[in-house]
Design a protein around this motif. Sequence first.
Motif, PDB file in Angstrom:
ATOM      1  N   GLU A 208      33.001  40.268  44.502  1.00  0.00           N
ATOM      2  CA  GLU A 208      33.845  39.316  44.952  1.00  0.00           C
ATOM      3  C   GLU A 208      33.159  37.796  44.630  1.00  0.00           C
ATOM      4  O   GLU A 208      33.951  36.893  44.881  1.00  0.00           O
ATOM      5  N   SER A 209      31.907  37.726  44.422  1.00  0.00           N
ATOM      6  CA  SER A 209      31.411  36.621  44.103  1.00  0.00           C
ATOM      7  C   SER A 209      31.567  36.037  42.624  1.00  0.00           C
ATOM      8  O   SER A 209      31.277  34.896  42.283  1.00  0.00           O
ATOM      9  N   ASP A 210      32.219  36.844  41.826  1.00  0.00           N
ATOM     10  CA  ASP A 210      32.425  36.614  40.350  1.00  0.00           C
ATOM     11  C   ASP A 210      33.658  35.716  40.117  1.00  0.00           C
ATOM     12  O   ASP A 210      34.664  35.927  40.612  1.00  0.00           O
ATOM     13  N   ARG A 211      33.665  34.828  39.447  1.00  0.00           N
ATOM     14  CA  ARG A 211      34.799  33.716  38.945  1.00  0.00           C
ATOM     15  C   ARG A 211      34.642  33.777  37.325  1.00  0.00           C
ATOM     16  O   ARG A 211      33.751  33.598  36.708  1.00  0.00           O
ATOM     17  N   VAL A 212      36.116  33.855  37.229  1.00  0.00           N
ATOM     18  CA  VAL A 212      36.271  33.794  35.195  1.00  0.00           C
ATOM     19  C   VAL A 212      37.248  32.531  35.147  1.00  0.00           C
ATOM     20  O   VAL A 212      38.008  32.151  35.849  1.00  0.00           O
ATOM     21  N   MET A 213      36.692  31.905  33.842  1.00  0.00           N
ATOM     22  CA  MET A 213      37.489  30.958  33.409  1.00  0.00           C
ATOM     23  C   MET A 213      38.789  31.514  32.412  1.00  0.00           C
ATOM     24  O   MET A 213      38.621  32.259  31.552  1.00  0.00           O
ATOM     25  N   VAL A 214      39.912  31.240  32.811  1.00  0.00           N
ATOM     26  CA  VAL A 214      41.193  31.754  32.265  1.00  0.00           C
ATOM     27  C   VAL A 214      41.488  30.454  31.091  1.00  0.00           C
ATOM     28  O   VAL A 214      42.434  29.576  31.440  1.00  0.00           O
ATOM     29  N   SER A 215      41.423  30.804  30.066  1.00  0.00           N
ATOM     30  CA  SER A 215      41.813  29.931  28.780  1.00  0.00           C
ATOM     31  C   SER A 215      42.603  30.365  27.791  1.00  0.00           C
ATOM     32  O   SER A 215      42.972  29.731  26.944  1.00  0.00           O
ATOM     33  N   LEU A 216      42.849  31.806  27.921  1.00  0.00           N
ATOM     34  CA  LEU A 216      43.596  32.397  26.874  1.00  0.00           C
ATOM     35  C   LEU A 216      45.019  32.679  27.578  1.00  0.00           C
ATOM     36  O   LEU A 216      45.229  32.669  28.555  1.00  0.00           O
ATOM     37  N   PRO A 217      45.975  32.686  26.746  1.00  0.00           N
ATOM     38  CA  PRO A 217      47.556  32.573  27.228  1.00  0.00           C
ATOM     39  C   PRO A 217      47.707  33.888  27.932  1.00  0.00           C
ATOM     40  O   PRO A 217      47.363  34.977  27.582  1.00  0.00           O
ATOM     41  N   LEU A 218      48.550  33.752  29.039  1.00  0.00           N
ATOM     42  CA  LEU A 218      48.799  34.834  29.974  1.00  0.00           C
ATOM     43  C   LEU A 218      49.929  35.930  29.148  1.00  0.00           C
ATOM     44  O   LEU A 218      49.900  37.062  30.008  1.00  0.00           O
ATOM     45  N   TYR A 219      50.600  35.533  28.179  1.00  0.00           N
ATOM     46  CA  TYR A 219      51.449  36.062  27.699  1.00  0.00           C
ATOM     47  C   TYR A 219      50.757  37.102  26.543  1.00  0.00           C
ATOM     48  O   TYR A 219      51.389  38.025  25.879  1.00  0.00           O
ATOM     49  N   HIS A 220      49.274  37.371  26.553  1.00  0.00           N
ATOM     50  CA  HIS A 220      48.472  38.170  25.906  1.00  0.00           C
ATOM     51  C   HIS A 220      47.914  39.266  26.877  1.00  0.00           C
ATOM     52  O   HIS A 220      47.397  38.798  27.959  1.00  0.00           O
ATOM     53  N   ILE A 221      47.909  40.381  26.556  1.00  0.00           N
ATOM     54  CA  ILE A 221      47.234  41.463  27.292  1.00  0.00           C
ATOM     55  C   ILE A 221      45.906  41.243  27.618  1.00  0.00           C
ATOM     56  O   ILE A 221      45.528  41.551  28.990  1.00  0.00           O
ATOM     57  N   ASN A 222      44.971  40.532  26.963  1.00  0.00           N
ATOM     58  CA  ASN A 222      43.642  40.202  27.212  1.00  0.00           C
ATOM     59  C   ASN A 222      43.750  39.355  28.777  1.00  0.00           C
ATOM     60  O   ASN A 222      43.126  39.977  29.746  1.00  0.00           O
ATOM     61  N   TRP A 260      31.356  34.063  34.731  1.00  0.00           N
ATOM     62  CA  TRP A 260      31.819  34.644  33.189  1.00  0.00           C
ATOM     63  C   TRP A 260      32.715  34.192  32.618  1.00  0.00           C
ATOM     64  O   TRP A 260      33.442  33.405  33.327  1.00  0.00           O
ATOM     65  N   ILE A 261      32.877  34.168  31.261  1.00  0.00           N
ATOM     66  CA  ILE A 261      33.796  33.664  30.350  1.00  0.00           C
ATOM     67  C   ILE A 261      34.365  34.830  29.606  1.00  0.00           C
ATOM     68  O   ILE A 261      33.896  35.794  29.066  1.00  0.00           O
ATOM     69  N   ASN A 262      35.918  34.395  29.490  1.00  0.00           N
ATOM     70  CA  ASN A 262      36.553  35.813  28.703  1.00  0.00           C
ATOM     71  C   ASN A 262      37.061  34.905  27.480  1.00  0.00           C
ATOM     72  O   ASN A 262      38.137  34.182  27.389  1.00  0.00           O
ATOM     73  N   VAL A 263      36.646  35.236  26.032  1.00  0.00           N
ATOM     74  CA  VAL A 263      37.278  34.417  24.846  1.00  0.00           C
ATOM     75  C   VAL A 263      37.315  35.352  23.812  1.00  0.00           C
ATOM     76  O   VAL A 263      37.387  36.547  24.069  1.00  0.00           O
ATOM     77  N   VAL A 264      37.822  34.861  22.800  1.00  0.00           N
ATOM     78  CA  VAL A 264      38.011  35.609  21.437  1.00  0.00           C
ATOM     79  C   VAL A 264      37.104  35.137  20.447  1.00  0.00           C
ATOM     80  O   VAL A 264      36.811  33.827  20.452  1.00  0.00           O
TER      81      VAL A 264
END
Length: 515
Positions: A208-222, A260-264
Amino acid sequence: MTTNTALHSIAELIDARAAERGEETFMINAQDGALFSFARLKEETDRLRANFDAIGLAPGDKVSVYMPNGPLPAILLLGIMASGLVVNPVNLLSQPSQLVHVLRHSDTRLVFTSREHQPALEQALAQVERSVAVVLCDPESMHVPLAPSLPPVAGVADRLVTHRIAPDEPALIMYTSGTTGVPKGVLLTHANLLANAASTSQVHALGESDRVMVSLPLYHINALVVALITPLFHGGSLVMSPRFSAKTFWADVCGFGCTWINVVPTIIAYLLNDEAGAQGRDLSALKFCRSASAALAPEHHRAFESRFGLGIIETMGLTETAAPSFSNPLAARERRIGSVGRPAGALAAVMGVDGQLLPAGERGEIVLQGPHVMQGYYKDPVRTREAFTDDGWLRTGDVGYQDADGFFYITGRSKELIIKGGENIAPREIDEAVLKHPKVLDAAAVGVPHPEYGQEIAVYLVMRDGAEFDAADLRRHCLAELGNYKCPSRFVQMLELPRGPSGKLQRLRLLEQPA
């Protein structure tokens, strides 16, 4: 972590989180800092379901979203699935012919779009042989607009407001951005999406305490599964950015308290090339950087960790597996640079050309089984059959091997192998050698025709800002790294390499370029 007992659909997931987390923040708009709660998500998705029911949509109908990132597209994607409909996130980078194919083939009845993309959509819909309704939206809004009435469909009895969604019902059609032929519509169920959200939450120990940055397009499965559905699954939160920008990335990550961050790999390369981006920023709240969608060059991996003091967890997945199927361990000492990790929520193996599973160390095609594997390709039984072996393994098309400890390594795509003089050469081996040159930002090797060897090696590359292109210097570097036989014979400078929205290199498109 929140309780996830017996969740069967996205609708049940939203209901459960609203009951448990209520007014706690689920989403933050990076543009203005506006907050959006779990309770508000349920309110908006319930409102959306009632609207869809009132205009005559029925369970299983298709609704498309053709918009850039923003709070509203995130709400729409979740809300359409939670209504018992099948959502089709349309790739904004689709060529006109691809857009027509997707709108026609998906049987979509309704499209949500922004004014920016309305002209392209209308041009495409003019070539679709049925009536499709359009709703214009502001991606930055946090309030769903009402959809117009639709022509009635004969024989529809089941209503959305009373329909209980089963786990094996389709939730998502996502069209793959292949380099040849028309895009294939990957059909994923509620069970597929929930299985991968559960696996991602577990392997990264997210709560619950974790937060991610969304910078990749939502029209991609990742982005859709890892950065939108997964935080909802474990009761965490996300920061919604309209797009990736190296200039604002670290400021947003730190300013909004991401853990955390989610990148390519492409984003990692851009962040490394931006000298000032993280200066003066405190990155200590970040637990890890998750890299996905394409193989990460070991040189970039090491350079990123050294520069930013942030460990990278390399992963891999496919649209056909609802995103990740492999992940390196959370513990830094257990990770293996150059490996996509061990299977995550899946069974994985390496298969030879004879269909037999191979032992550790031997190269072949990587195959997968598990609860996250797609139902198939929409309205395409032939390609669905071709995608699976007779005993139910999904063929990934990736060539690689596993080591004695169960870590998997990807060496290339089966169609991308370079065959020089009868010897198979993995393009990634050449890529990684070229990327060791301090002036090179990005690189990709391909096989091009040769009258004697069958193929020779050409490398397309992007230089770092201000670096001079010198083919002779690059050749000397590659001779030292690779030896004469594997040394590229051609070096071609480009402004950027062709990549899909996920950052995955579209290597075969390079063959369309002059070498």
